[in-house]
Design an enzyme around this catalytic site. Structure first.
Site, PDB file in Angstrom:
ATOM      1  N   CYS A 116     110.192  34.217  41.736  1.00 57.75           N
ATOM      2  CA  CYS A 116     108.607  34.288  42.209  1.00 57.75           C
ATOM      3  C   CYS A 116     107.762  33.748  41.173  1.00 57.75           C
ATOM      4  O   CYS A 116     108.231  33.847  39.845  1.00 57.75           O
ATOM      5  CB  CYS A 116     108.674  35.862  42.449  1.00 57.75           C
ATOM      6  SG  CYS A 116     109.544  36.761  43.593  1.00 57.75           S
ATOM      7  N   ASP A 133      78.843  12.759  19.098  1.00 60.08           N
ATOM      8  CA  ASP A 133      78.172  13.013  20.587  1.00 60.08           C
ATOM      9  C   ASP A 133      76.859  13.596  20.303  1.00 60.08           C
ATOM     10  O   ASP A 133      76.607  14.519  19.378  1.00 60.08           O
ATOM     11  CB  ASP A 133      79.334  14.299  20.872  1.00 60.08           C
ATOM     12  CG  ASP A 133      79.090  14.464  22.298  1.00 60.08           C
ATOM     13  OD1 ASP A 133      77.913  14.652  22.706  1.00 60.08           O
ATOM     14  OD2 ASP A 133      80.029  14.920  22.833  1.00 60.08           O
TER      15      ASP A 133
END
Length: 443
Positions: free
Chosen positions: A36, A415
């Site tokens: 599971c 940036d």
């Protein structure tokens, strides 16, 4: 099997049904013979009956079948494979992209630059399964999707999912899901979603939280290749066996994915590339926890947690668009029919552009494969190659590293958003999530 310390941690996660661990590991129950996801809603088993595996393939090799209730084979992928650039992570990304099905283990090893034996040994050591078993688990998942979401004859499903024979397909489906292909299709019809003829309707899971508005806003639309229609992002796909069109729309607990494919053999690759595009296998809890330690980022994270870094379905395309621009290039791509929208072409390949003498050194390197931007590429080597090309500065190199290579730590002090906040000096504290930090700074 996992180490004892991890087993104690994972047992607590299973008892708490903690969905944050879905995809990180798989829990098998010796008394039932099933495996599971940690968040399975079934009654938690006794701890002494639990066994833990680092991959679905390892659980299947140990003789466990997939739980019908929590469907562990459909859980989000492990963040490890997108955060790392080592051999195992690169191999997992390539296997997910279908390289083993197309080129076998020798082809996988060749792309990685290692021997077959080295690749097999390292995957077995970390994941408890070799590349063939991992690819087999993926084929089983692809088969289930085709069985449950299409009316394609089951014999055709077998080959579309990558199985060498119908018998192998039948045996694998029964072994993994404890149902025959016919039984799977009958069960699925009770809950089947409606979709246009020829379209596959899928749900792409992710780990919460997800800032969907910010994620989809990062997708710059190139007319003809991409479009927004009815609050849905649509684009063409250039896939190993043909073209495709995908429509992606966010929902609170999943991404609705509608795929139209020229060749069903491309299903698994198309899904993988869509998940990669939207960064759906990220671990937002881990990212946000680290970034909250920065006093500048803390209020931004609290305001809009779960930001992802959008990537690309085609690294070569993204690099060309970043460095060369798109201009009138779309018309050079292969035409694609789109009866329900305005998509017209897949973006032209580097080979096509090189033949037209467009894009200079970058396009030539992509065309002859001396520059590899694929999911199995070496991030350090690619950066060095790009930086050595004329006219490519640090910012586009890191932009390609972030969006095309998927490096979560891609960062450039050039940036504009970093310069605006004046945070270049403190960015080292954001490692290994600097790409996510700059996304929060963009507002």
């Amino acid at each position: 099997m996992l180490g004892r310390v991890d087993e104690e941690t994972y047992a607590r996660a299973v008892l708490a049904k903690d969905a944050r661990f879905d995809g990180w590991f798989y829990a098998a129950v010796t008394t039932t013979g099933i495996y599971c996801r940690p968040s399975c809603p079934a009654q938690p088993p006794k701890v002494e009956n639990l066994r833990f595996y680092p991959s679905a393939a390892a659980a299947q090799q140990a003789g466990f079948r997939a739980c019908r209730r929590c469907r562990p084979d459909a859980s989000p992928g492990s963040p490890h494979w997108n955060e790392r650039a080592d051999l195992v992570a690169r191999a997992m990304r390539l296997i997910a992209d279908g390289v083993v099905d197309r080129d076998g283990i020798p082809g996988l090893a060749a792309q990685l630059g290692y021997s077959v034996r080295q690749v097999q040994r390292q995957l077995q050591a970390e994941l408890g399964a070799g590349p063939l078993a991992i690819a087999r688990a993926q084929r089983a998942q692809t088969a289930r999707l085709l069985i449950e979401t299409t009316e394609v004859p089951l014999g055709d499903v077998a080959f579309a999912a990558g199985f060498a024979s119908v018998r192998t397909f039948n045996d694998t489906v029964r072994e993994v899901f404890a149902l025959t292909p016919s039984d799977l299709r009958v069960r699925a019809r009770r809950h089947q979603q409606s979709a246009a003829p020829g379209t596959l309707s899928l749900r792409l899971p992710f780990r919460q939280p997800l800032s969907a508005d910010n994620l989809f806003s990062q997708l710059d639309v190139l007319p003809g290749v991409e479009e927004w229609r009815d609050d849905t992002y649509r684009r063409t796909l250039d896939l190993p066996h043909g073209h495709g069109i995908v429509a992606l729309r966010p929902h609170p607990d999943h991404i609705d994915c509608r795929l139209t494919l020229a060749d069903l053999r491309d299903l698994a690759t198309a899904i993988t590339r869509c998940r990669w595009l939207l960064d759906l296998d990220a671990d937002p809890v881990a990212v946000d926890e680290l970034l909250r330690a920065d006093p500048v980022l803390q209020p931004l994270v609290d305001k809009d947690p779960g930001r992802r870094v959008a990537r690309t379905v085609c690294p070569d395309e993204f690099a060309v668009r970043t460095v060369v621009g798109s201009g009138e290039l779309v018309a050079q791509g292969t035409p694609v029919p789109d009866p329900v929208g305005g998509l017209t072409h897949v973006f032209p390949s580097a080979i096509t552009l090189a033949a037209l003498d467009i894009g200079g050194e970058l396009v030539r390197a992509l065309a002859d494969r001396s520059l590899d931007l694929g999911v199995g590429s070496d991030w350090v080597r690619v950066r060095a190659q790009l930086a050595a090309m004329p006219g490519i500065s640090a910012l586009p190199v890191e932009t390609i590293a972030k969006r095309a290579l998927g490096d979560p730590d891609a960062f450039s002090a050039d940036d504009p958003v970093v310069q605006r906040f004046g945070l270049a000096q403190q960015a080292s504290a954001w490692r290994p999530w600097r790409a996510y930090a700059t996304e929060y700074l963009r507002g």
